[in-house]
Design an enzyme around this catalytic site. Structure first.
Site, PDB file in Angstrom:
ATOM      1  N   ASP A 179     117.419  45.803  72.636  1.00 54.82           N
ATOM      2  CA  ASP A 179     117.165  44.612  71.820  1.00 54.82           C
ATOM      3  C   ASP A 179     117.904  43.382  72.327  1.00 54.82           C
ATOM      4  OD1 ASP A 179     115.402  45.345  69.778  1.00 54.82           O
ATOM      5  OD2 ASP A 179     116.977  46.348  68.646  1.00 54.82           O
TER       6      ASP A 179
HETATM    7  C1  BGC Z   1     122.508  45.016  68.385  1.00 54.97           C
HETATM    8  C2  BGC Z   1     121.446  46.002  68.759  1.00 54.97           C
HETATM    9  C3  BGC Z   1     120.425  46.090  67.683  1.00 54.97           C
HETATM   10  C4  BGC Z   1     119.943  44.722  67.249  1.00 54.97           C
HETATM   11  C5  BGC Z   1     119.067  44.867  66.042  1.00 54.97           C
HETATM   12  C6  BGC Z   1     121.894  43.690  68.014  1.00 54.97           C
HETATM   13  O1  BGC Z   1     122.891  42.787  67.626  1.00 54.97           O
HETATM   14  O2  BGC Z   1     123.410  44.862  69.462  1.00 54.97           O
HETATM   15  O3  BGC Z   1     122.026  47.274  69.001  1.00 54.97           O
HETATM   16  O4  BGC Z   1     119.353  46.824  68.143  1.00 54.97           O
HETATM   17  O5  BGC Z   1     121.013  43.866  66.947  1.00 54.97           O
HETATM   18  O6  BGC Z   1     118.602  43.686  65.549  1.00 54.97           O
HETATM   19  C1  NOJ Z   2     119.757  49.732  67.885  1.00 62.10           C
HETATM   20  C2  NOJ Z   2     118.360  49.512  67.439  1.00 62.10           C
HETATM   21  O1  NOJ Z   2     118.193  50.077  66.138  1.00 62.10           O
HETATM   22  C3  NOJ Z   2     117.366  50.129  68.404  1.00 62.10           C
HETATM   23  O2  NOJ Z   2     116.067  49.857  67.991  1.00 62.10           O
HETATM   24  C4  NOJ Z   2     117.613  49.622  69.787  1.00 62.10           C
HETATM   25  O3  NOJ Z   2     116.717  50.277  70.661  1.00 62.10           O
HETATM   26  C5  NOJ Z   2     119.039  49.852  70.225  1.00 62.10           C
HETATM   27  N1  NOJ Z   2     119.949  49.297  69.259  1.00 62.10           N
HETATM   28  C6  NOJ Z   2     119.350  49.248  71.595  1.00 62.10           C
HETATM   29  O4  NOJ Z   2     119.369  47.866  71.565  1.00 62.10           O
END
Ligand code: BGC
Ligand code: NOJ
Length: 840
Positions: free
Chosen positions: A498
């Site tokens: 993400d």
């Molecule tokens: C986090 C990710 C997550 C995303 C969700 C980010 O700030 O680092 O792990 O998937 O937020 O919106």
């Molecule tokens: C947490 C999110 O829930 C997931 O959708 C994502 O793939 C991972 N972070 C990596 O960014």
């Protein structure tokens, strides 16, 4: 099964595993972080910490919050399901759960079990034990308190309960005080406290808090209970030994019962508290009609029933039986105690919790910010398909119904409304492909192809319904319709990672990387999505084959081949797979880069999808992982981490080095590498990686790890962080499902496939074998795997009920049958098929 040993002398441990009872036993209350558990299995859910902190909700943690909780509070984890004990002889009072009063206890023990928690303690010769659980099928939680006088003199005691109500919408509750300080309303009737804020208008639901004993008093106004300028640690009512009978109006509705009794030496008293949620029919809301008083005719019998000790006992028994039956789908006996307890108990438990909660409720997820994630929930299906096929089926249909006609997906939806969240929107280009992976997992487990014919709408609009199979086709097409300059899939807002926001270019402080408008015509491409596409297209080809659509199957396979070719031509960096191409066509995750030279995700995903296995690229990529990314605490997401903000890369470079997506040990991706290692036949590497992040195996370093030792966390700080080895974001993570898949389906090799069960272990050579019991499509497989010579290799001989079978694929057994499976491992060169050629 092995039982953990209590080792309080060990400074790094805060408890021990009781495998026989499927519990983790915490032996001191001051764990490094609150160590939580989950209550509820159907619709009423809550979290509870080892000192009784936490909150509850009905279905949706944002829109239907039952009790209030203040995140990031000081002191940590204050607010919860509190019971106070008061010695009326001396006026001394304490919390039998240690928090919130924090008075020293003579003994303390918290047992987190499967959807229940007990906290037991003793002080001043008074023992107290509280069991917290939600009975299956009910929308209420039970707090069963047992108090025992262990003195040799009679004890006059008071018990006070405490639960602070949330005004339903947790977001509004925490922010909109100009309104909600004036909306709170309660009723008290028949010893029960009813929280009915907004019941007068559009809501027909209320909460209740009831008690089995005659009351000496009650409070329903928080500030009357606590007294001015006081916290949960010294409520005035408790200090005084008397409730004030307050009736909340506006401000903060709260529930507290006061029960007073005398206990003879050795005597035990049981007090049951019920905290529940109820919905009345719209036309029967009030009693009498038109009068703003809750009609309690429907809820009262439920309350009365659950205030009876035998009902509680029976509900608790049913809860335990239901978990025993759920977990009996798979049971393994391996030489590794940590693997056994994770596979048999905690990992599937975490998979169910993660599936139920998506990414909404934990100590790191506030229940407000995220609903049900599309890709998250699709991956969660992989962890629960065997245990809860019915739930998996329903979730698949819900998820698919939020898909857009373009094949794209809302990134999230709210569980209560099942509508996509516009605020986050769509455009994460990997999302749709996960639907194929989730459906494939369900089909392999159940063989239930009828789901493919279910009519499912797009974006919740009934007039657009098509068979689920067509949703999968659109997911596939979505990628092919969006290819970039190298023929690789366009990344959109981001892919699985993400934080890799390659088209975002955000300069504005505080702007959300997830929602900020991307540059028009975003050209950035993802090698990761290419790998995922190959995997998904191959699954889809198999599904098409199952439907007799040979033409479709051939086309899907051809596109998968073609994409694999593109990855080998443009995604290969020489020693590993590249991660992406940015908006200006520069490689990301390449030896050419100064930072972020190698990323983990494409190594895992490309090898899992089979790319480069035949030509040695896969083995090379995995050797690079071992060289550049592997640490003693697990495998890092990238190296070297970004030390400055890269506008062209987005959120990933906003984190300090070693945290989160910027080079932490991102546990979700580790099992992809474990699976990849098994695919090139290296069980030692696969199991080595498995053990490094196995929470049970890390229990001995709890002071470093700090999160719960019974569940996976999303991340462990990488070697570039000052807190190297420290876990964060425990519980709700795709790590749960993927580790379960890696260990059970790939290392132990017990793998459901569309046409039956395969047993194809890739074991660490130190093991002489293992045994397992697996229920699959109504039959039971008793599996014995032997590797008497401790060779690095794979199955060379498989017998089903004593008869040799060709390969590792078992013929489908009749429902009800028990099949005895024997697997013999031999050196890899004696394996007939080309699969599993080692890398060295
Ligand atoms: C986090 C990710 C997550 C995303 C969700 C980010 O700030 O680092 O792990 O998937 O937020 O919106
Ligand atoms: C947490 C999110 O829930 C997931 O959708 C994502 O793939 C991972 N972070 C990596 O960014």
């Amino acid at each position: 099964m092995t039982t953990g040993t209590r080792s309080q002398g060990d400074a790094m441990r805060y408890g021990y595993f009781d495998d026989e009872h499927c519990e983790y036993v915490i032996t001191r209350p001051d764990t490094p972080l609150p160590w939580i558990n989950y209550l509820g299995t159907d619709a009423y859910f809550g979290i509870i910490s080892n000192t009784a902190g936490g909150y509850s909700c009905y279905r949706d943690a944002r829109l239907r919050r039952i009790t209030r909780y203040r995140y990031n509070n000081v002191p940590a984890d204050s607010g919860g399901r509190y019971i106070y004990l008061r010695d009326n002889g001396t006026g001394e009072y304490w919390s039998p759960t240690w928090q919130p009063v924090q008075r020293d206890l003579d003994s303390y023990e918290c047992r987190h079990g499967l959807s229940y928690t007990t906290i037991a303690s003793a002080r001043l010769g008074i023992r107290a034990e509280t069991l917290y659980f939600v009975p299956p099928g009910e929308t209420l939680e039970v707090w069963r308190l047992r108090v025992r006088n262990e003195r040799d003199t009679p004890a006059g005691l008071s018990v006070f309960s405490s639960a602070e109500f949330c005004l339903w919408d947790a977001q509004d509750d925490a922010t909109n005080f100009q309104r909600n300080y004036s909306t709170g309303e309660v009723e008290v009737a028949g010893g029960a406290i009813y929280h009915k804020t907004e019941y007068r208008e559009r809501r027909n639901h209320f909460a209740y808090f009831a008690c089995s004993e005659p009351l000496a008093g009650f409070d329903t106004d928080r500030d009357a209970f606590l007294g001015p300028y006081r916290g949960w640690d010294r409520p005035l009512a408790v200090e005084r030994g008397e409730s004030s009978g307050s009736i909340a109006h506006g401000w903060a509705p709260h529930g507290s019962h006061h029960v007073r009794f005398e206990l003879a030496p050795g005597e035990t008293r049981e007090v049951i508290f019920l905290l529940g949620y109820w919905e009345n029919p719209e036309d029967g809301k009030f009693d009498p009609p038109g009068w703003p008083i809750i009609n309690k005719a429907l809820v009262r019998p439920v309350i009365d029933r659950w205030l009876r000790p035998e009902t509680v006992e029976d509900g608790f028994r049913r809860l335990r039986e239901s978990w025993a039956s759920t977990l009996s789908v798979l049971n393994v006996r391996t030489p590794d105690a940590h693997a056994n307890r994770m596979v048999n108990i905690w990992n599937p438990y975490q998979c169910m919790v993660t599936f139920n909660m998506s990414r909404s409720v934990s100590l790191f997820e506030s229940g407000i910010s995220r609903g049900v994630g599309f890709r998250d929930s699709c991956q969660d299906l992989l962890g629960i398909a065997a245990m809860a096929p019915g739930l998996a089926r329903a979730r698949i249909l819900d998820l698919a119904a939020t898909q857009l006609a373009s094949g794209g997906a809302y990134h999230q939806y709210q569980p209560l409304t099942k509508r996509g969240n516009d605020a986050i929107g769509s455009g994460f280009n990997d999302d749709p492909l996960w639907l194929i992976a989730g459906v494939a997992a369900y089909l392999k487990e159940t063989g239930d192809t009828t789901i493919l014919d279910e009519l499912v709408p797009f974006d919740g609009r009934d007039d657009t319904a098509v068979p689920l199979y067509e949703h999968l086709e659109r997911s596939f097409r979505y990628t092919l319709d969006r290819l970039g300059p190298h023929g690789l899939p366009l990344i959109g807002r981001a892919d699985w990672n993400d934080c890799l926001n390659l088209n975002c270019f955000s300069d504005t402080p505080g702007e959300s990387f997830q929602t900020t408008a991307n540059v028009p015509g975003g050209q950035a491409e993802s090698v990761f999505i290419a790998g995922l596409f190959v995997l998904a297209a191959t699954e889809l080809a198999d599904i098409a084959g199952l439907r007799g659509l040979a033409g479709d199957a051939g086309m899907y396979r051809a596109e998968a081949e073609k994409m694999a070719g593109v990855v080998m031509a443009h995604g290969w960096d020489g020693r590993w797979y590249r991660r992406a191409y940015d908006h200006s066509g520069q490689p990301v995750g390449s030896a050419e880069n100064a930072e972020g030279r190698i990323f983990l995700e494409p190594q895992g995903m490309c090898v899992m999808s089979g790319i480069g296995i035949a030509n040695g690229m896969a083995a090379k990529a995995l050797a690079s992982v071992a060289e550049h990314l592997a640490t003693g605490h697990g495998i890092m997401l990238l190296q070297p981490p970004y030390r400055r903000y890269h506008r062209e890369l987005g959120e990933i470079s906003s984190y300090p080095p070693g945290y989160k997506e910027n080079g932490s040990i991102f546990c979700h991706v580790n099992p992809w590498v474990m699976i990849a290692e098994t695919m090139i036949g290296d069980g030692d590497a696969a199991f080595g990686y498995y053990s490094r992040i196995n929470p049970s195996a890390r229990e001995a370093i709890s002071d470093v790890h700090r999160c719960e030792p019974y569940v996976y966390a999303q991340m462990i700080a990488g070697k570039d962080a000052p807190s190297y080895g420290e876990a964060k974001n425990s519980w709700l993570t795709g790590t749960a499902a993927w580790n379960f898949v890696a260990i059970t389906q790939r290392i132990l090799g017990i793998r459901p496939e569309l046409d039956g069960l395969r047993v194809d272990p890739v074991l660490p050579s130190a093991w002489a074998g293992f045994t397992a019991t697996r229920r699959f499509r109504g039959a039971t497989y008793e599996i014995t795997v032997r590797n008497p010579d401790h060779v690095r290799g794979r199955a060379v001989r498989v017998l089903a009920d004593g008869k040799p079978i060709d390969g590792t694929h078992l013929p489908l057994a009749q429902p009800g049958a028990t099949v005895r499976v024997e697997v013999f491992i031999g050196p890899e060169h004696s394996r007939p098929s080309g699969e599993g050629v080692g890398r060295r």
